[in-house]
Enzyme design. Sequence first.
Site, PDB file in Angstrom:
ATOM      1  N   SER A  64       0.814  -1.223   0.000  1.00 20.86           N
ATOM      2  CA  SER A  64       0.000   0.000   0.000  1.00 20.86           C
ATOM      3  C   SER A  64       0.845   1.269   0.000  1.00 20.86           C
ATOM      4  O   SER A  64       0.417   2.308   0.492  1.00 20.86           O
ATOM      5  CB  SER A  64      -0.973   0.007   1.188  1.00 20.86           C
ATOM      6  OG  SER A  64      -1.837  -1.116   1.130  1.00 20.86           O
ATOM      7  N   ARG A  65       2.056   1.183  -0.514  1.00 22.58           N
ATOM      8  CA  ARG A  65       2.972   2.318  -0.622  1.00 22.58           C
ATOM      9  C   ARG A  65       3.446   2.841   0.735  1.00 22.58           C
ATOM     10  O   ARG A  65       3.995   3.938   0.818  1.00 22.58           O
ATOM     11  CB  ARG A  65       2.345   3.469  -1.426  1.00 22.58           C
ATOM     12  CG  ARG A  65       2.029   3.108  -2.884  1.00 22.58           C
ATOM     13  CD  ARG A  65       3.313   2.802  -3.654  1.00 22.58           C
ATOM     14  NE  ARG A  65       3.071   2.586  -5.059  1.00 22.58           N
ATOM     15  CZ  ARG A  65       2.966   1.383  -5.641  1.00 22.58           C
ATOM     16  NH1 ARG A  65       3.086   0.286  -4.900  1.00 22.58           N
ATOM     17  NH2 ARG A  65       2.766   1.271  -6.933  1.00 22.58           N
TER      18      ARG A  65
END
Length: 216
Positions: free
Chosen positions: A194-195
């Site tokens: 999710s970065r």
Amino acid sequence: MKLTKEMLQNLRQDYKAAELSESDIVKNPMAQFEKWFSDAVNAEIFEPNVMTLATADKTGRPNARIVLLKGFDENGFSFYTNYLSQKGKEIKKNPLACLVFFWAELERQVRIEGKIEKLDKETSEQYFNSRPVGSQIGAIASPQSQVIASRKILENKVEELTKQYEGKTIPKPAHWGGYIVKPTVIEFWQGRSSRLHDRIKYTFVNGSWRIERLAP
């Protein structure tokens, strides 16, 4: 497959290979780099020593290109090139640089900021003498970064030099040699889902390395 704006926007990977915590790292960033570089070599990544070298001219205009790491130790990170190339001219005017390694298979980056200096002549000669003959001749033949009328001019020069130095020791040209980037900042980046990537930064302050976590 036709490239569209939507297709480009949807090109993404979710990184899940590993994590990087403060308990995973060592206090010396060069030792940490050696650990990660060894991981890249052991993973049989194609040319794990590929790195982006970013420089800027005296006005601050940036430039970047790919070069090959040819050595590292407590003093810094070394590579070799033509001193009269565009990068060489920029380094002479503005001796600051940034290096970036990206090992996609391991979902890792390393960013390095520091001052850049020439290696001593003896070190450059030792490395030059270890290169294949073709690479030695290429270093002499190519006026790196300069405009040439055709590739044939370059090929003719290589042919001429090959005959000239057949059976002889090829001397290192004065315009070719090594540089070392002496780091003041080294950041280790590990891709996460999710970065929400892990980023650990080492900064050299008053003779020692300060370690901090950065937000992704």
